[in-house]
Design a protein around this motif. Sequence first.
Motif, mmCIF file in Angstrom:
data_model
loop_
_atom_site.group_PDB
_atom_site.id
_atom_site.type_symbol
_atom_site.label_atom_id
_atom_site.label_comp_id
_atom_site.label_asym_id
_atom_site.label_seq_id
_atom_site.Cartn_x
_atom_site.Cartn_y
_atom_site.Cartn_z
ATOM 1 N N SER A 297 53.941 -17.044 -4.301
ATOM 2 C CA SER A 297 53.977 -18.368 -4.882
ATOM 3 C C SER A 297 55.198 -18.269 -6.114
ATOM 4 O O SER A 297 55.715 -19.331 -6.500
ATOM 5 C CB SER A 297 52.764 -18.536 -5.673
ATOM 6 O OG SER A 297 52.471 -17.604 -6.828
ATOM 7 N N THR A 298 55.793 -16.933 -6.207
ATOM 8 C CA THR A 298 57.140 -16.839 -7.200
ATOM 9 C C THR A 298 58.262 -16.959 -6.655
ATOM 10 O O THR A 298 59.192 -17.254 -7.104
ATOM 11 C CB THR A 298 56.956 -15.483 -7.831
ATOM 12 O OG1 THR A 298 56.942 -14.450 -6.760
ATOM 13 C CG2 THR A 298 55.581 -15.459 -8.757
ATOM 14 N N TRP B 193 48.031 -9.435 -4.216
ATOM 15 C CA TRP B 193 49.770 -9.581 -4.416
ATOM 16 C C TRP B 193 50.188 -10.546 -3.308
ATOM 17 O O TRP B 193 51.324 -11.217 -3.637
ATOM 18 C CB TRP B 193 49.930 -8.168 -3.978
ATOM 19 C CG TRP B 193 49.823 -7.120 -4.930
ATOM 20 C CD1 TRP B 193 48.741 -6.194 -5.242
ATOM 21 C CD2 TRP B 193 50.491 -7.044 -6.350
ATOM 22 N NE1 TRP B 193 48.981 -5.688 -6.146
ATOM 23 C CE2 TRP B 193 50.079 -6.005 -7.212
ATOM 24 C CE3 TRP B 193 51.990 -7.442 -6.864
ATOM 25 C CZ2 TRP B 193 50.638 -5.700 -8.212
ATOM 26 C CZ3 TRP B 193 52.456 -7.184 -7.828
ATOM 27 C CH2 TRP B 193 51.746 -6.221 -8.593
ATOM 28 N N LEU C 268 43.260 -18.743 -8.154
ATOM 29 C CA LEU C 268 42.251 -18.118 -9.091
ATOM 30 C C LEU C 268 40.878 -18.094 -9.337
ATOM 31 O O LEU C 268 40.259 -17.522 -9.651
ATOM 32 C CB LEU C 268 43.052 -18.381 -10.435
ATOM 33 C CG LEU C 268 44.604 -18.056 -10.613
ATOM 34 C CD1 LEU C 268 45.192 -18.304 -11.963
ATOM 35 C CD2 LEU C 268 44.370 -16.229 -10.639
ATOM 36 N N ASN D 23 49.238 -13.510 -1.931
ATOM 37 C CA ASN D 23 49.293 -15.109 -2.484
ATOM 38 C C ASN D 23 50.110 -15.166 -3.829
ATOM 39 O O ASN D 23 50.619 -16.294 -3.974
ATOM 40 C CB ASN D 23 47.517 -15.550 -2.645
ATOM 41 C CG ASN D 23 46.920 -15.555 -1.336
ATOM 42 O OD1 ASN D 23 47.251 -16.178 -0.228
ATOM 43 N ND2 ASN D 23 45.833 -15.132 -1.330
ATOM 44 N N LEU D 24 49.863 -14.652 -4.736
ATOM 45 C CA LEU D 24 50.439 -14.580 -5.930
ATOM 46 C C LEU D 24 51.806 -14.261 -5.984
ATOM 47 O O LEU D 24 52.662 -14.807 -6.732
ATOM 48 C CB LEU D 24 49.692 -13.535 -6.876
ATOM 49 C CG LEU D 24 48.282 -13.951 -7.397
ATOM 50 C CD1 LEU D 24 47.661 -13.215 -8.478
ATOM 51 C CD2 LEU D 24 47.955 -15.347 -7.739
ATOM 52 N N PRO E 176 43.163 -13.808 -5.068
ATOM 53 C CA PRO E 176 44.238 -13.608 -5.895
ATOM 54 C C PRO E 176 44.932 -12.083 -5.772
ATOM 55 O O PRO E 176 44.954 -11.512 -6.780
ATOM 56 C CB PRO E 176 43.593 -13.929 -7.358
ATOM 57 C CG PRO E 176 42.202 -13.189 -7.229
ATOM 58 C CD PRO E 176 41.712 -13.683 -5.941
ATOM 59 N N ARG F 37 49.935 -22.707 -6.079
ATOM 60 C CA ARG F 37 49.382 -21.882 -5.317
ATOM 61 C C ARG F 37 48.240 -20.883 -6.022
ATOM 62 O O ARG F 37 47.274 -20.368 -5.662
ATOM 63 C CB ARG F 37 50.036 -21.229 -4.399
ATOM 64 C CG ARG F 37 49.353 -20.146 -3.291
ATOM 65 C CD ARG F 37 50.422 -19.671 -2.383
ATOM 66 N NE ARG F 37 49.705 -18.845 -1.306
ATOM 67 C CZ ARG F 37 50.445 -18.216 -0.053
ATOM 68 N NH1 ARG F 37 51.449 -18.033 0.119
ATOM 69 N NH2 ARG F 37 49.420 -17.463 0.646
ATOM 70 N N TRP F 38 49.047 -20.643 -7.220
ATOM 71 C CA TRP F 38 48.157 -19.850 -8.481
ATOM 72 C C TRP F 38 46.880 -20.564 -8.663
ATOM 73 O O TRP F 38 45.868 -19.864 -9.013
ATOM 74 C CB TRP F 38 48.993 -19.650 -9.626
ATOM 75 C CG TRP F 38 49.994 -18.539 -9.542
ATOM 76 C CD1 TRP F 38 51.052 -18.204 -8.414
ATOM 77 C CD2 TRP F 38 49.775 -17.360 -10.295
ATOM 78 N NE1 TRP F 38 51.605 -16.870 -8.815
ATOM 79 C CE2 TRP F 38 50.812 -16.521 -9.881
ATOM 80 C CE3 TRP F 38 49.330 -16.997 -11.376
ATOM 81 C CZ2 TRP F 38 51.089 -15.163 -10.461
ATOM 82 C CZ3 TRP F 38 49.482 -15.800 -12.041
ATOM 83 C CH2 TRP F 38 50.496 -15.000 -11.689
ATOM 84 N N GLY G 210 54.021 -22.780 -7.964
ATOM 85 C CA GLY G 210 52.702 -22.502 -8.862
ATOM 86 C C GLY G 210 51.400 -23.013 -8.582
ATOM 87 O O GLY G 210 50.517 -22.543 -8.943
#
Length: 257
Positions: A172-173, A166, A156, A168-169, A164, A151-152, A149
Motif C-alpha cells: 500500500s505504500t 508485510w 487493520l 498488504n501493508l 496486516p 488498503r491499510w 492508504g
Amino acid sequence: MFPLIQRCCFHTPFKLQKLTAPKLLLYGKNKTTCSSLGLRLQRDMCPLSRSPHLSIASVYATKLQGLHTSVPFFKKKAPREYEMKAPGVLKRSMESLKDSPKPALYLSLGALIPFVSIPLSMAIQGTYYPELAFAHIMYGAVTVSFLGGMRWGFALPENSPAKPDWLNLANSTIPPIFACQALLFKDVTQGAVMLVMALGIALHYDVSLLPTYPRWFKVLRVVGTLVMVFSLLATALLKTISEIEQSNSRNEWQSRK
C-alpha cells in the motif's frame, strides 16, 4: 447401380438359405466339413456379394464419418456463443453499480470531475496552461496516495480477511511513493506517466490481490481508473501539441527574418 449391389449383398439365393442352418451345426465337429461348406457357399453366392462383416464395418464407417464431420460443426459454434456472452458480462458489470451505496457512488464520481474538467477546459479554449496541468498532476498524486492508504483501512480490522502483514501493508505504500516521484518531475508528461503506472498498480491490488471486495466496488475502481488514466494522458497530449505549435511558430518567425 446401388439397388443391384444391395440385392447382391443382402439377398442370398434360396439354395444358400437351405445350406446355412444345417451346415453350421457341424462346425464344432468336423473342420473339413466347415471348409467344404465355405467352398460351397462361395460358389452359390453372387460374385458381387460381400461378407456380413463388411456391411457392419460400413455402418461403423458411416457413424465415424458422422462424428468426424460433427467436430468442426461444434468448433464453428463456439466463437459465436462466446461473442453472444461477451456483451452480457459487460452489461452485468455495469448493472452491478446499482448495488453500490449511494454515498460511495456519488463521491467517487464527484472525485472524477477535476480529472475531466482540466483537460477539457484547455481543449475547449485551445490553450495549454502549465498551472492547470501542474494542478492536475498534484490532484492525481493525492488521489493515488488515497487509493494506496485505503488498503491499510481494509487490512487493520480484526475480522478482515486481509491480514496486516508485510505484503498488504508494504504494497500500500508503493502508490504514494510513485505519486511523490511524479511531483518531483519538472516535466508534466513524465509526472503523468508516473501517475498512470501508480494507478495501474493500485488497480491490480484492489481487483486481483483482494478478491473479497464486492463486485460493485471493483467495477467502480475500473471505471474510475480508466477516467483518470485518459485524463492524465490527455493533459500530456495537450502539452505536446502546444510545444509543437510553439516550435512551428518560432521557425516561421525565424524564416521571416
